[in-house]
Motif scaffolding. Sequence first.
Motif: not given
Length: 815
Positions: A361-366, A368-373
Amino acid sequence: MMQNVHPAPEKNEDDLYSGYNDYNPMFDTEDLENDVAFQQAARTSHGRRPPVTAKIPGTSSPRPLATGFGSKATLTSSMGRPMTGAIQDGVSRPMTAVQAAGYTKATVRGSSFDPLGQAKGPASPLEKKTSDSLEEKMRQLEKKVNDLVEESCVANSCGDLKLALDRAKEAGRQERELLRQREQITPPESINLDLTYTVLLNLASQYVANEMYAEALTTYQVIVKNKMFSNGGILKVNMGNIYLKQRNYSKAIKFYRMALDQITSSHKQMRIKIMENIGVAFIKTGQYVDAISSFEEIMSISPNLKAGFNLILCYFAIGNGEQMKKAFKNLIEVPLEVDYEEKYISLNEDLHTNLLIEAIKNDSLSQIERERKSLAEEYIMTAAKLIAPAIETSFAVGYDWCVDAVKASHYVELANDLEINKATTYLRQQNFNQALETLKMFEKKDSRVKSAAATNLSFLYYLGNELEQATNYADLAVNSDRYNPAALTNKGNTVFANGDYEKAAEFYKEALRNDSLCTEALYNLGLAYKKLNRIDEALDCFLKLHAILPNSAQVLYQLASIYQIMEDPNQAIEWLVQLISVVPTDPHVLSKLGNLYDTEGDKSQAFHYYCESYRYFPSNIEVIEWLGAYYIDTQFCEKAIEYFERAALILPTQVKWQLMVASCYRRSGNYQKALEKYKIIHRKFPENVECLRFLVRLCTDMGLKEVQEYITKLKKAEKLKEIREQRVKSGRDGSARSRKEGSDTGGTKGERLSAKLKALPGTSEPYESSSNKEIDASYTDPLGPQPERPKTAARKRTEEDDFADEELGEDLLPE
């Protein structure tokens, strides 16, 4: 039964162990040393014959006999000849047949078997091969160049730009030396062009990092003009970026287009980025039509959020409402490619799956997804606020169109946030009624939206001093979302306004547990502790807040106030000096600082800060009075007149200031001016006893005829003053009796008025007062760009608030 019993015989006729004690006399070695024949045979060649095969009793196969029996004797064969390998005269006979197994001629008596030579110790290290050839020197020099380039890159990543540039320059010098030596022994075709390209590119990059743009352009030109570098043309993008930083937009566009011509269509993303930079450069020059063509081409090939937002900005700049609508629809149709919420929903109760979901839930990929959203929501919200007044006849109609468009897209969850943003826009326009109507529409929505709307409603009613409505909506916000820190803060504000500081502190602490960075809750918690006289805890709150907001004027003032309460004037002065660096023109802070220095006995510093306060706010009576008294104490009565005349203009009904002006004339020796001033005061205030006394005194000293007239008036005024004082005294006694008699039924009207006046907040402290305006109310804007938060009287507008009002200008910059 006895027939099966066989007694043992008395004599063992067949002994199984018989014969084993018998041996061949030949094996008797006890007397070999005294056997002359054996010793003679051992010393002659007769002993070198091969040994005779002996037979062991009871066997038929021959076995070889041992070849030695220690150091005393050697065995002989049947012919009396010593056996092979026997020692003669201390020297062993060479065994050439087994030399390959490790036996040598130098074998001495007592040496052990060591075919691998391990007893000699470790082998000596190999000698380094020394080569003085030019090829080896050039190989070492090439390695040194690569090391310097690597050190330059590492220094740049660590932020040491000067060291990075020095290493890049040194790498360039070493590479030129390498090139000169290689040209002497090898043909030009064997030169390492990759190394030259790397050194030049790194040097140009370090020049750019150190803002040495002219040198960087020169270095890039060397690479670009060299036809031997196959990828040199792409560096024209970097040259275009340099020209863009220098605001030479025409050359930037020229180099971007040259780079675009040299990049093939297979590098799609690179071409898109270059076209974005071309569009940005056109926007900088005001050529919006050319910028529109670039961004439209990007949206047709590979649509993205940044290009779509910049296209909306261009259409807004030229005022094309229909194209703004079209561009807004294209923006909300850009695929986000983020299934942020769905992938973290567990469909079963598998423990392993649930642990895996929690881990990612809080890894680097998630992240990045939160920042993009979040970025997508920010673009859409900002674009809606920008075009809403321009696409329709009014802001409300335009915003409604944007909300309907968003509801029809895959950003449907943003529709409610747009509605709340609409209400906050009404707040910014000071249209409170429309804001209230808009927010009240969310009372029947889901809990998150309802909590956000109720928080804002509570905030609005709190600002309007409608505490009952503010309390109701604060309760609704908290009940809808107990983890909303803004709702808890507003609920604490309503409780604080009712005087229940303990309960208010509990709400503030709960808000901080939900969001440790809720600065409003932390500030108000410090105020609550201050009201409860828990000074140490209040100080701790404001020190924590100072670490978060180091330039907050309110926090600095509260810290100074707390240290003043703790009777530590030095610390209070230090915090106020820091506050002056943040708000250098605040007259109340300057006067406060002057008062502290005056209390400490530093009149010069007090005079400086009082003068600064008077310069920015020349209507503060306390400052005027202090400055006038200071000049009188220092025997500069003429300077004091200026300040007392200013006070007389501010408060013309108070005779005190006019008497001070006349007194300054009298103290400075200008009796004529003093007499004229006293006469003017007497005409305005004919019953003032003090003025008449000075008139009598001056007329007597100056020998004027009016002295008798003023003496008569003085006697009448004194008698009248005495009568009034008696009446006031008798009235006070009657009031005291009335209060004593009517203590059970309530106080008089005058007493209630006095209590009300005492309850009014003071005006001497600009940031702190007893009113409820010292508490920061807050509101939530859960998604999208954060608009300016309205502040109460205790908060001042900061640079962050001004920044929140600006459009996303940074989005126009190239990558």
